[in-house]
Design an enzyme around this catalytic site. Structure first.
Site, PDB file in Angstrom:
ATOM      1  N   PRO A  78      -0.654   4.115  -5.346  1.00 57.11           N
ATOM      2  CA  PRO A  78      -0.973   2.981  -6.614  1.00 57.11           C
ATOM      3  C   PRO A  78      -2.057   2.110  -6.010  1.00 57.11           C
ATOM      4  O   PRO A  78      -1.964   1.430  -4.709  1.00 57.11           O
ATOM      5  CB  PRO A  78       0.461   2.691  -6.885  1.00 57.11           C
ATOM      6  CG  PRO A  78       0.926   2.773  -5.500  1.00 57.11           C
ATOM      7  CD  PRO A  78       0.510   3.740  -4.774  1.00 57.11           C
ATOM      8  N   GLY A  79      -2.380   1.512  -7.092  1.00 60.41           N
ATOM      9  CA  GLY A  79      -3.555   0.280  -6.863  1.00 60.41           C
ATOM     10  C   GLY A  79      -3.368  -0.594  -7.943  1.00 60.41           C
ATOM     11  O   GLY A  79      -2.605  -0.498  -8.891  1.00 60.41           O
ATOM     12  N   VAL A  80      -3.808  -1.937  -7.822  1.00 62.14           N
ATOM     13  CA  VAL A  80      -3.915  -2.961  -8.830  1.00 62.14           C
ATOM     14  C   VAL A  80      -5.069  -3.215  -9.587  1.00 62.14           C
ATOM     15  O   VAL A  80      -5.451  -3.937 -10.269  1.00 62.14           O
ATOM     16  CB  VAL A  80      -3.428  -4.285  -8.243  1.00 62.14           C
ATOM     17  CG1 VAL A  80      -1.798  -4.397  -7.608  1.00 62.14           C
ATOM     18  CG2 VAL A  80      -4.209  -4.678  -7.044  1.00 62.14           C
ATOM     19  N   GLY A  81      -6.101  -2.165  -9.048  1.00 62.32           N
ATOM     20  CA  GLY A  81      -7.225  -2.107  -9.740  1.00 62.32           C
ATOM     21  C   GLY A  81      -8.323  -0.806  -9.222  1.00 62.32           C
ATOM     22  O   GLY A  81      -7.827  -0.373  -8.202  1.00 62.32           O
ATOM     23  N   GLY A 105      -6.849  -4.806   0.641  1.00 63.47           N
ATOM     24  CA  GLY A 105      -7.061  -3.515   1.106  1.00 63.47           C
ATOM     25  C   GLY A 105      -7.845  -2.744  -0.404  1.00 63.47           C
ATOM     26  O   GLY A 105      -8.109  -3.475  -1.105  1.00 63.47           O
ATOM     27  N   CYS A 106      -8.422  -1.526   0.108  1.00 65.17           N
ATOM     28  CA  CYS A 106      -9.250  -1.127  -1.022  1.00 65.17           C
ATOM     29  C   CYS A 106      -8.822   0.619  -0.951  1.00 65.17           C
ATOM     30  O   CYS A 106      -8.860   1.233   0.035  1.00 65.17           O
ATOM     31  CB  CYS A 106     -10.712  -1.305  -0.591  1.00 65.17           C
ATOM     32  SG  CYS A 106     -11.696  -0.424  -1.789  1.00 65.17           S
ATOM     33  N   HIS A 137     -12.618  -8.714  -6.301  1.00 69.03           N
ATOM     34  CA  HIS A 137     -12.670  -7.306  -5.693  1.00 69.03           C
ATOM     35  C   HIS A 137     -13.346  -6.089  -6.536  1.00 69.03           C
ATOM     36  O   HIS A 137     -14.106  -5.391  -6.084  1.00 69.03           O
ATOM     37  CB  HIS A 137     -11.168  -6.788  -5.076  1.00 69.03           C
ATOM     38  CG  HIS A 137     -11.273  -5.611  -4.456  1.00 69.03           C
ATOM     39  ND1 HIS A 137     -10.813  -5.673  -3.020  1.00 69.03           N
ATOM     40  CD2 HIS A 137     -11.453  -4.359  -4.892  1.00 69.03           C
ATOM     41  CE1 HIS A 137     -10.868  -4.397  -2.508  1.00 69.03           C
ATOM     42  NE2 HIS A 137     -11.225  -3.534  -3.480  1.00 69.03           N
ATOM     43  N   GLU A 138     -13.050  -6.120  -7.845  1.00 69.03           N
ATOM     44  CA  GLU A 138     -13.440  -5.245  -8.772  1.00 69.03           C
ATOM     45  C   GLU A 138     -14.750  -5.231  -8.999  1.00 69.03           C
ATOM     46  O   GLU A 138     -15.621  -4.365  -9.065  1.00 69.03           O
ATOM     47  CB  GLU A 138     -12.495  -5.212 -10.080  1.00 69.03           C
ATOM     48  CG  GLU A 138     -11.070  -4.571  -9.746  1.00 69.03           C
ATOM     49  CD  GLU A 138     -10.891  -3.364  -8.816  1.00 69.03           C
ATOM     50  OE1 GLU A 138     -11.781  -2.395  -8.858  1.00 69.03           O
ATOM     51  OE2 GLU A 138     -10.018  -3.492  -8.170  1.00 69.03           O
ATOM     52  N   HIS A 167     -17.179  -4.195  -6.544  1.00 68.39           N
ATOM     53  CA  HIS A 167     -17.497  -2.869  -6.471  1.00 68.39           C
ATOM     54  C   HIS A 167     -18.565  -2.458  -7.519  1.00 68.39           C
ATOM     55  O   HIS A 167     -19.441  -1.535  -7.058  1.00 68.39           O
ATOM     56  CB  HIS A 167     -16.259  -2.036  -7.081  1.00 68.39           C
ATOM     57  CG  HIS A 167     -15.262  -1.684  -5.969  1.00 68.39           C
ATOM     58  ND1 HIS A 167     -15.466  -0.865  -4.671  1.00 68.39           N
ATOM     59  CD2 HIS A 167     -13.796  -1.887  -5.626  1.00 68.39           C
ATOM     60  CE1 HIS A 167     -14.369  -0.913  -4.193  1.00 68.39           C
ATOM     61  NE2 HIS A 167     -13.454  -1.311  -4.805  1.00 68.39           N
TER      62      HIS A 167
END
Ligand code: ZN
Length: 193
Positions: free
Chosen positions: A54-57, A118-119, A161-162, A165
Site C-alpha cells: 500500500p501507498g499514500v500516493g 519512501g517511494c 512527492h507526487e 514524479h
C-alpha cells in the site's frame, strides 16, 4: 465516475527506479479525456494499485505512463496503526482520496521538515528527505473541476512527492544520502508514495 473502484479492477505493475519513464517530464492530460471511460478506468487502476501496494500516493509514471496524473490518500486507519506519536511528530492528517490531473504546485513555508520518506518505485528503501512544510496545488479532479489544495505537514510532503514524479524527480535526488537504508533496518515504517 465514483471514486470507489469497482471490484475486480486489477492493480498495475509499479515500475522501479532505472525505468526511463520515471525520469521523463510527464505530459498534460488532454482535458477532453476527462470523464471518458478510458481515463476513468485508468484512475480506478491507479487507486487500486496505490491501495494494494500500500501507498499514500501514486503518480501515472509509476505505472509506466508519462501523464500528469496522480492519486493520493492517507487513511485514518493507517494513521491509527502508525500511532499517536508518529502521527503528531510528522503533523500527519488523514487525506481523503483525491485525484490530481495536471497539478501545478507551489511550495512555501520557512520550515524545512526532514523525515524518512519512501517511494513505491524505489521499493524497500527509505531515506531522510527534506521538504517544505506547506504546499498549494491547483489541479483538475476526475470530473474536470478545478480543485485548490493548501496542505501542510505530511500531506504537503505527499503533494511534493507526487508532483516531483510528474517532473521526472525522485526523493533520492534530494535525500540525505547517508541515511539511505533498507526499510527493514528502520524502526517504524516509512510510508511509500
Ligand atoms: Zn514515489
Amino acid at each position: 465516475m465514483s471514486l470507489q473502484p469497482k471490484s475486480g479492477v486489477e492493480p498495475r505493475e509499479i515500475v522501479q527506479v532505472g525505468h526511463p519513464v520515471l525520469r521523463e517530464r510527464a505530459l498534460p492530460v488532454d482535458a477532453k479525456l476527462i470523464g471518458s471511460s478510458e481515463l476513468d478506468a485508468l484512475i480506478e487502476e491507479m487507486i487500486v494499485t496505490m491501495r494494494e501496494a500500500p501507498g499514500v500516493g501514486l503518480a501515472a509514471p509509476q505505472i509506466g505512463l508519462p501523464l500528469q496524473l496522480a492519486v493520493v490518500e492517507d487513511r485514518q486507519s493507517t494513521l491509527d496503526e502508525a500511532g499517536e506519536e508518529h502521527v503528531a511528530e510528522r503533523e500527519r492528517q488523514a487525506v481523503p482520496l483525491t485525484v490530481l490531473i495536471n497539478p501545478v504546485i507551489e511550495t512555501s513555508g520557512k520550515t524545512i521538515k526532514s523525515f524518512y520518506e519512501g517511494c513505491l518505485s524505489v521499493s524497500g528503501f527509505a531515506a531522510v528527505t527534506p521538504r517544505k512544510s506547506n504546499a498549494k496545488v491547483v489541479a483538475l479532479n476526475e470530473k474536470g473541476q478545478e480543485i485548490r489544495l493548501n496542505w501542510s505537514g505530511w500531506s504537503a510532503r505527499i503533494l511534493q512527492h507526487e508532483c516531483d514524479h510528474l517532473q521526472g524527480k525522485l526523493y533520492i535526488d534530494t535525500m540525505d544520502t547517508r541515511t539511505f537504508a533498507m526499510v527493514e533496518y528502520l524502526s517504524g515504517s516509512a510510508d511509500e508514495e
